[in-house]
Enzyme design. Sequence first.
Site, short mmCIF file in Angstrom:
data_model
loop_
_atom_site.label_atom_id
_atom_site.label_comp_id
_atom_site.label_asym_id
_atom_site.label_seq_id
_atom_site.Cartn_x
_atom_site.Cartn_y
_atom_site.Cartn_z
N GLY A 267 80.38 12.17 -1.27
CA GLY A 267 81.43 12.86 -0.53
C GLY A 267 82.07 13.96 -1.34
N CYS B 295 65.29 31.05 20.73
CA CYS B 295 65.86 31.22 22.06
C CYS B 295 66.88 30.14 22.34
CB CYS B 295 64.75 31.28 23.09
SG CYS B 295 63.82 32.81 22.89
C1 LIG Z 1 74.00 11.16 3.12
C2 LIG Z 1 74.41 10.10 2.18
C3 LIG Z 1 74.86 10.41 0.89
C4 LIG Z 1 75.01 11.82 0.39
O1 LIG Z 1 76.09 12.49 0.93
P1 LIG Z 1 76.47 13.97 0.39
O2 LIG Z 1 77.62 14.39 1.19
O3 LIG Z 1 75.27 14.83 0.56
O4 LIG Z 1 76.78 13.86 -1.06
C5 LIG Z 1 75.16 9.36 0.07
N1 LIG Z 1 75.05 8.07 0.48
C6 LIG Z 1 74.63 7.74 1.70
C7 LIG Z 1 74.50 6.32 2.09
C8 LIG Z 1 74.30 8.74 2.60
O5 LIG Z 1 73.90 8.40 3.84
#
Ligand SMILES: *Cc1c(COP(=O)(O)O)cnc(C)c1O
Length: 410
Positions: free
Chosen positions: A227, A337
């Site tokens: 995150g 498109c």
């Molecule tokens: C997609 C995902 C991530 C990575 O998230 P980012 O925002 O790209 O860092 C990490 N853990 C899980 C379980 C995910 O589904």
Amino acid sequence: MELIDNAYSIQGVKLVDICEQFGTPVYVYNAEKISSQLQRLQNAFSGQRVKIKYAAKALTNLNILKLLKKQGAGLDVVSIQEAYIGMKAGFLPEEILYTPNCVSFDEIKEAVELGLRINIDNISILEQFGATYHDSVPCCVRVNPHILAGGNLKISTGHIDSKFGISILQLRHLQRVIKTYNIKVTGLHMHTGSDILDSEVFLKGAEVIFDLAREFKDLEFIDFGSGFKVAYREGDVTTNIEELGEKLGNAFGDFCKSYGRDIELWFEPGKFLVSESGFLLVKTNVIKTTPATVFVGVDSGMNHLLRPMMYDAYHDIFNVSNPKGTTRVYSIVGYICETDTFGWDRKLNEVKEGDILAIKNAGAYGFSMTSNYNSRFRPAEVLVINGEAKLIRKRENMEDLLKNQVEIDI
Ligand SMILES: *Cc1c(COP(=O)(O)O)cnc(C)c1O
């Protein structure tokens, strides 16, 4: 990205030369940026036994995986196919955390047979897992701490309406299932979504997880998901990794003391590691002036970069061919498109037909979300590494488009 002698370049390799050599549209990744992002994260948490599990779904090219493996990362996968790709790139099964959502139990069994670390995010699956393996196969449990992360509901996963994770409100039920089947839980996991700006959100989540963790005696790691927010526009505020490293690192250290054992601290970033490393280079096919705006129509679209259309994501765009030209206002659109707008009302150095534009932050969820819509080929991918541009995926051709079609007598 540097501007040298009036040309944008990566590690001294000019973007225009990459387009000349490999054609457009083309994805270009800067290996140095990927390595430095990983190092930054590893350094920020160096006080802890930290492990970074790269979230493969962001960008699954084998060479990117090999690069990250070489620098000490593990892998987080969300499908069995990603696990196979990871293993092909050299990751050992035990370095791979398998975090599926709503997959069949058969796929989970396959993951167990491969020797992956299993992360379970559903009580019904946990029951089947317990009934099948009891304590013979350890697992990690994905919990949903119900903390709202980030501004974009489509990429938040920690809120009450999310399909991800086992709610902390179900703790009693979770414990009953674990006890009844004698399940060995060696990891706890939370991933509250993308674009968390504030380290306070991680800390709040951490407190919830630490409280929960005291209920589990066999933990080997806690995985705080990802995150981390990266910069999409100049001046964007991003997650302060160093501050987070200090605060969360300290909190984790305190937790380990009270837990009585040093366990591992895991993260699984995708975007943070690869987003800024990548550029989608496209060519201007047409300039079209309408009563409302000046459109720049390029040789790409939502089939190659879906994020602007799917998430209203902002991706900076700049004119590679005319870095010093007068700036004018344009709307950059694709050739599909559909309404596939990369950006409205962008200030670009004057664009002429034939000019190369670069779309930034294209490393994460760029190529991995491509499609063949409108029967267009997927782009080539190029990695700039040790000052050289290397082709790491060929552009598709007509054969690729047709290879799985079966013609019958009509
Ligand atoms: C997609 C995902 C991530 C990575 O998230 P980012 O925002 O790209 O860092 C990490 N853990 C899980 C379980 C995910 O589904």
